[in-house]
Design a protein around this motif. Sequence first.
Motif, PDB file in Angstrom:
ATOM      1  N   LEU A  23       6.127   6.336  -3.057  1.00  0.00           N
ATOM      2  CA  LEU A  23       5.572   6.187  -4.409  1.00  0.00           C
ATOM      3  C   LEU A  23       6.133   4.911  -5.035  1.00  0.00           C
ATOM      4  O   LEU A  23       7.353   4.701  -5.033  1.00  0.00           O
ATOM      5  N   TYR A  59      -2.710   7.134 -11.786  1.00  0.00           N
ATOM      6  CA  TYR A  59      -2.087   7.501 -10.505  1.00  0.00           C
ATOM      7  C   TYR A  59      -3.096   7.269  -9.399  1.00  0.00           C
ATOM      8  O   TYR A  59      -4.241   7.721  -9.487  1.00  0.00           O
ATOM      9  N   PHE A  60      -2.685   6.547  -8.381  1.00  0.00           N
ATOM     10  CA  PHE A  60      -3.538   6.324  -7.201  1.00  0.00           C
ATOM     11  C   PHE A  60      -2.802   6.895  -6.002  1.00  0.00           C
ATOM     12  O   PHE A  60      -1.754   6.370  -5.617  1.00  0.00           O
ATOM     13  N   GLU A  61      -3.340   7.966  -5.455  1.00  0.00           N
ATOM     14  CA  GLU A  61      -2.716   8.608  -4.291  1.00  0.00           C
ATOM     15  C   GLU A  61      -2.566   7.587  -3.156  1.00  0.00           C
ATOM     16  O   GLU A  61      -1.518   7.462  -2.540  1.00  0.00           O
ATOM     17  N   ASP A  62      -3.656   6.839  -2.912  1.00  0.00           N
ATOM     18  CA  ASP A  62      -3.610   5.759  -1.917  1.00  0.00           C
ATOM     19  C   ASP A  62      -3.880   4.475  -2.701  1.00  0.00           C
ATOM     20  O   ASP A  62      -5.024   4.108  -2.940  1.00  0.00           O
ATOM     21  N   GLY A  63      -2.801   3.830  -3.122  1.00  0.00           N
ATOM     22  CA  GLY A  63      -2.951   2.690  -4.018  1.00  0.00           C
ATOM     23  C   GLY A  63      -2.588   1.373  -3.365  1.00  0.00           C
ATOM     24  O   GLY A  63      -2.016   1.323  -2.268  1.00  0.00           O
ATOM     25  N   ARG A 120       0.850  -1.189   0.000  1.00  0.00           N
ATOM     26  CA  ARG A 120       0.000   0.000   0.000  1.00  0.00           C
ATOM     27  C   ARG A 120       0.889   1.244   0.000  1.00  0.00           C
ATOM     28  O   ARG A 120       1.728   1.434   0.891  1.00  0.00           O
ATOM     29  N   ALA A 121       0.718   2.080  -1.015  1.00  0.00           N
ATOM     30  CA  ALA A 121       1.505   3.320  -1.172  1.00  0.00           C
ATOM     31  C   ALA A 121       0.858   4.094  -2.320  1.00  0.00           C
ATOM     32  O   ALA A 121      -0.112   3.626  -2.912  1.00  0.00           O
ATOM     33  N   SER A 122       1.413   5.231  -2.682  1.00  0.00           N
ATOM     34  CA  SER A 122       0.953   5.881  -3.913  1.00  0.00           C
ATOM     35  C   SER A 122       1.483   5.067  -5.090  1.00  0.00           C
ATOM     36  O   SER A 122       2.586   4.530  -5.025  1.00  0.00           O
ATOM     37  N   LEU A 145       2.001   4.886  -9.434  1.00  0.00           N
ATOM     38  CA  LEU A 145       1.987   5.598 -10.720  1.00  0.00           C
ATOM     39  C   LEU A 145       2.468   4.638 -11.796  1.00  0.00           C
ATOM     40  O   LEU A 145       3.512   4.004 -11.626  1.00  0.00           O
ATOM     41  N   ALA A 192      -6.917   1.404  -6.580  1.00  0.00           N
ATOM     42  CA  ALA A 192      -7.133   2.225  -5.382  1.00  0.00           C
ATOM     43  C   ALA A 192      -7.238   1.310  -4.164  1.00  0.00           C
ATOM     44  O   ALA A 192      -7.929   0.280  -4.204  1.00  0.00           O
TER      45      ALA A 192
END
Length: 335
Positions: free
Chosen positions: A80, A41-45, A20-22, A24, A59
């Motif tokens: 990231l 891009y998932f800010e919280d991915g 779990r992280a951002s 890209l 996500a």
Amino acid sequence: MNSITTSPRPPDGARRTALRASLLHALREPHSADDSASYEYFEDGLLLLEGDRVVRAGAAGELLPGLDERDDLHEHPGRLIVPGFVDTHIHYPQAEVIGSYGTRLLDWLERYTFPAEARYVDYDYALARAHAFCDELLRNGTTSALVFCTVHAQSVEAFFAAAQGRRMRVIAGKVLMDRNAPEHLRDTPERGYEESAALIERWHGQARLGYAVTPRFAPTSSARQLALAGKLLQEYPGVHLHTHLSENVEETRWVAELFPEASDYTDVYDRAGLVTGRSVFAHGVPLTERERHCLGRAGAALAFCPTSNLFLGSGLFDYEGARAAGIEVGLGTDV
Ligand code: GUN
Ligand code: ZN
């Protein structure tokens, strides 16, 4: 429904890991600097792996509910995650001369590169350097690379062994060089051909490894050696071609003297059957429109190496000109 609950559980024994992280990642080549459809891009991915394979990226809010107690969740807030970088042109024997002060390309080759490459005659030395090089690539996030070895077949053996042990995607080859280099770094057209063929048979297609027929550049190969390189491409259609092309004006003048029958530098390679859809040429700084069209028509690619171009004072690469001619362009470090 975009949920990991729809992914069947892997067979017993295969572990699932969730990071779990951002996140890209690119979906395709961007058409402009703000082409938002070209990436995700998932800010919280959340990145989900089964064994060592990525099976989902999305996500966290959507994918987390599909995890259960058997899954191994690692949280990296503020970090990231991106896919591994690809270096389209690099020399593993030159890692030890990075930043050596030189004037221009030809002087730099004589003073630093050739003495460094001479040491790769020793397999154990080459293997130690290959391990260090692969570790350094991974430490910097590079998981795939197109790599020059040296004229010694054992330098390629060592490099492939080191890369295979780390499951890296690398394409590499033995340098072909039969003139304008110190005697102990030269092969002959026939020896270069035979050693390359043996390396292709042994390594090409093993795990994630591929072979590139690798004449250093036109000045260090006779026309016969280039022709035999072309023969290798014909005989082994899955391999790549990797060389240097038009790095600076001084070099292009030298090539014009050495190959007066050719219309320009690119034509030297074209006459030998080396300009193909599987060819990657490093640099291509001074190029004529004719050359760009020849490369674009063939589906060839250029490795754009900005750090090297500035460090060696080679000049500025015309990215727009290359793309307008239909040439694929990738980034390389050229260390
Ligand atoms: N052209 C031919 N050989 C080389 C090399 O080793 N480095 C660079 N930058 N250009 C080359
Ligand atoms: Zn190079």
